[in-house]
Design a protein around this motif. Sequence first.
Motif, short mmCIF file in Angstrom:
data_model
loop_
_atom_site.label_atom_id
_atom_site.label_comp_id
_atom_site.label_asym_id
_atom_site.label_seq_id
_atom_site.Cartn_x
_atom_site.Cartn_y
_atom_site.Cartn_z
N GLU A 6 0.82 -1.22 0.00
CA GLU A 6 0.00 0.00 0.00
C GLU A 6 0.85 1.26 0.00
OE1 GLU A 6 -3.56 0.59 0.91
OE2 GLU A 6 -4.28 -1.45 1.27
N GLN A 7 2.04 1.18 0.58
CA GLN A 7 2.88 2.37 0.66
C GLN A 7 3.29 2.91 -0.70
OE1 GLN A 7 3.85 -0.70 1.24
NE2 GLN A 7 5.89 -1.06 0.36
N LEU A 8 3.22 2.06 -1.75
CA LEU A 8 3.61 2.49 -3.10
C LEU A 8 2.52 3.32 -3.77
CD1 LEU A 8 5.26 -0.78 -4.47
CD2 LEU A 8 6.33 1.09 -3.20
N VAL A 9 1.27 3.18 -3.32
CA VAL A 9 0.16 3.85 -3.99
C VAL A 9 0.30 5.37 -3.94
CG1 VAL A 9 -2.34 4.24 -3.94
CG2 VAL A 9 -1.42 1.93 -3.61
N ASP A 10 0.69 5.89 -2.77
CA ASP A 10 0.79 7.35 -2.60
C ASP A 10 2.20 7.88 -2.76
OD1 ASP A 10 -1.98 7.62 -2.05
OD2 ASP A 10 -1.63 6.94 0.01
N ASP A 11 3.13 7.03 -3.11
CA ASP A 11 4.51 7.47 -3.35
C ASP A 11 4.53 8.34 -4.59
OD1 ASP A 11 7.27 7.56 -4.21
OD2 ASP A 11 7.65 5.84 -2.88
N PRO A 12 5.01 9.59 -4.50
CA PRO A 12 4.98 10.49 -5.67
C PRO A 12 5.75 9.97 -6.87
CG PRO A 12 6.36 11.38 -3.89
CD PRO A 12 5.60 10.23 -3.31
N ARG A 13 6.65 9.02 -6.66
CA ARG A 13 7.39 8.44 -7.79
C ARG A 13 6.54 7.48 -8.61
NH1 ARG A 13 12.22 5.90 -4.39
NH2 ARG A 13 10.36 5.27 -3.21
N PHE A 14 5.38 7.08 -8.07
CA PHE A 14 4.59 6.05 -8.71
C PHE A 14 3.13 6.43 -8.89
CE2 PHE A 14 7.58 3.56 -5.77
CZ PHE A 14 8.64 3.60 -6.67
N THR A 15 2.79 7.70 -8.76
CA THR A 15 1.38 8.10 -8.74
C THR A 15 0.70 7.97 -10.08
OG1 THR A 15 2.13 10.39 -8.99
CG2 THR A 15 1.57 9.63 -6.75
N ASP A 16 1.46 8.04 -11.18
CA ASP A 16 0.86 7.81 -12.49
C ASP A 16 1.88 7.08 -13.36
OD1 ASP A 16 2.67 9.73 -13.52
OD2 ASP A 16 1.16 11.32 -13.48
N ASN A 17 1.44 6.68 -14.55
CA ASN A 17 2.30 5.85 -15.39
C ASN A 17 3.58 6.56 -15.78
OD1 ASN A 17 2.67 3.40 -17.20
ND2 ASN A 17 2.79 5.05 -18.69
N THR A 18 3.50 7.84 -16.13
CA THR A 18 4.70 8.58 -16.53
C THR A 18 5.73 8.58 -15.42
OG1 THR A 18 3.39 9.98 -18.00
CG2 THR A 18 5.56 10.79 -17.36
N ALA A 19 5.27 8.80 -14.18
CA ALA A 19 6.18 8.79 -13.04
C ALA A 19 6.76 7.40 -12.83
CB ALA A 19 5.45 9.26 -11.79
N ARG A 20 5.95 6.38 -12.99
CA ARG A 20 6.44 5.00 -12.79
C ARG A 20 7.50 4.63 -13.82
NH1 ARG A 20 0.90 4.28 -11.72
NH2 ARG A 20 0.47 3.28 -13.74
N VAL A 21 7.31 5.05 -15.06
CA VAL A 21 8.31 4.77 -16.10
C VAL A 21 9.62 5.47 -15.75
CG1 VAL A 21 8.93 5.13 -18.52
CG2 VAL A 21 6.63 4.33 -17.93
N ALA A 22 9.53 6.69 -15.23
CA ALA A 22 10.74 7.44 -14.88
C ALA A 22 11.50 6.80 -13.72
CB ALA A 22 10.37 8.88 -14.53
N HIS A 23 10.81 6.08 -12.88
CA HIS A 23 11.43 5.46 -11.70
C HIS A 23 11.27 3.93 -11.73
CE1 HIS A 23 10.39 9.64 -10.45
NE2 HIS A 23 11.59 9.57 -9.89
N VAL A 24 11.35 3.37 -12.91
CA VAL A 24 11.04 1.96 -13.07
C VAL A 24 12.01 1.05 -12.32
CG1 VAL A 24 12.37 1.71 -15.23
CG2 VAL A 24 10.43 0.19 -14.77
N GLU A 25 13.28 1.44 -12.21
CA GLU A 25 14.24 0.59 -11.50
C GLU A 25 13.87 0.45 -10.03
OE1 GLU A 25 16.69 -1.16 -12.58
OE2 GLU A 25 17.11 -0.42 -14.60
N VAL A 26 13.53 1.58 -9.40
CA VAL A 26 13.15 1.54 -7.99
C VAL A 26 11.86 0.75 -7.82
CG1 VAL A 26 12.56 2.93 -5.97
CG2 VAL A 26 14.29 3.75 -7.59
N LEU A 27 10.90 1.00 -8.71
CA LEU A 27 9.61 0.30 -8.63
C LEU A 27 9.80 -1.20 -8.77
CD1 LEU A 27 6.52 0.28 -8.53
CD2 LEU A 27 6.53 0.69 -11.01
N ALA A 28 10.62 -1.61 -9.72
CA ALA A 28 10.85 -3.04 -9.94
C ALA A 28 11.48 -3.69 -8.72
CB ALA A 28 11.73 -3.24 -11.16
N ALA A 29 12.38 -2.99 -8.08
CA ALA A 29 13.01 -3.54 -6.87
C ALA A 29 11.99 -3.71 -5.75
CB ALA A 29 14.15 -2.62 -6.43
N GLU A 30 11.11 -2.70 -5.59
CA GLU A 30 10.08 -2.77 -4.54
C GLU A 30 9.13 -3.95 -4.79
OE1 GLU A 30 9.63 -1.01 -1.84
OE2 GLU A 30 10.80 0.83 -2.05
N LEU A 31 8.64 -4.07 -6.01
CA LEU A 31 7.70 -5.15 -6.33
C LEU A 31 8.38 -6.51 -6.30
CD1 LEU A 31 5.73 -3.50 -9.27
CD2 LEU A 31 4.97 -3.77 -6.90
N GLY A 32 9.60 -6.56 -6.83
CA GLY A 32 10.32 -7.82 -6.88
C GLY A 32 10.58 -8.40 -5.51
#
Length: 382
Positions: free
Chosen positions: A268-294
Amino acid sequence: MADDKRTVGALSGIVVADFGRILAAPYLTMLLADLGAEVIKVERASVGDDTRGWGPPFVAGQATYFQSVNRNKTSVALDLRSAEGQRYARELVRRADIVVENFRPGTMAKFGLSYEQARGLNPGVIYCSLSAFGAGKGAELPGYDLLIQAAGGLMSITGDGEPTKTGVAVVDVLAGLHAAVGVLAALRHREVTGEGQLVEVNLLSSLLAGMVNQSTAYALAGVVPTALGNRHPSIAPYEVFPTADRPLAVAVGSDGQFVTLCRAIGAEQLVDDPRFTDNTARVAHVEVLAAELGAILTTKPAAEWETLLTPLGVPCGPVNDMAGAFALADRLGLQPRIPSETGLPPLVANPITLSRNPVRYASAPPTLGSGTDRILAWLDEA
């Protein structure tokens, strides 16, 4: 000149003179044959289509490569370098609705079978010519699928690190599909006007068109894409993640799906993280996002995640091998093989479903020259 097995189908009554070899042209003509056309496959008298020898594997003495694109056809063995062979070939062209060839540009003219020569014999003929790099400045360039994947940019965006080809000759298939659309459009035009025409498709252009978003990113924005492995250049998370047992593909295509994913897996903590709030932001921070989900996805087996996420509308699934892929299609009732009641080998089924004119499976891939006597007798008729 149809026999009793070829009397149904949307293209019933259409005769195709098939001078194609290898994959792109035979794939096109198999599609036409599945739809009811009478496809007469002209092969070299000595060895036939090159793919007859492309094995292993072989089944019943035939390469599975050849079998994959040559059902529902009649094989005629002709020597196109001989006067007799050319005479029969010209008569076949005169009677055909469609001519298909994928020799190197200029080769058919040497046999007296170029488009202009064919049109002289048969003004209403639809003549489909497939080539690697077109009939202009690229006419002399040889072309196989691997070369087009390399020269056409596909290998530069595939894999992770070393340029990598796809696991199948996808450019040949793309060209065959584009050619099928062109031929059917030309058939419709002839139906309205009575005019035949030349249909030209080349592998390089088919690949550039088939790379859709990647090629358009360069054409419109000047962006030169690079290989991202299993990631997507414009969507995140859209990649393959490790789990406790085997890889899991996760294809999140909307912000809503992302929120559902995070809540379902306890992130749930990823939902409101400003790095992941929309698709454009998620693409920009994809490495961090992948590590969190992985880090979370590795805690359970792939099947558990699939069972949890799929009912919630989050697209995901394990990476299957070919056996797993067929098993999935079987479970979904998609009938991936030709039905056994046809009496044909369990070839891969045509994916097109027509409610009024279903595809038909009339005959197995032919042995070399098995229809020669019957077809030549027909061509000798006044």
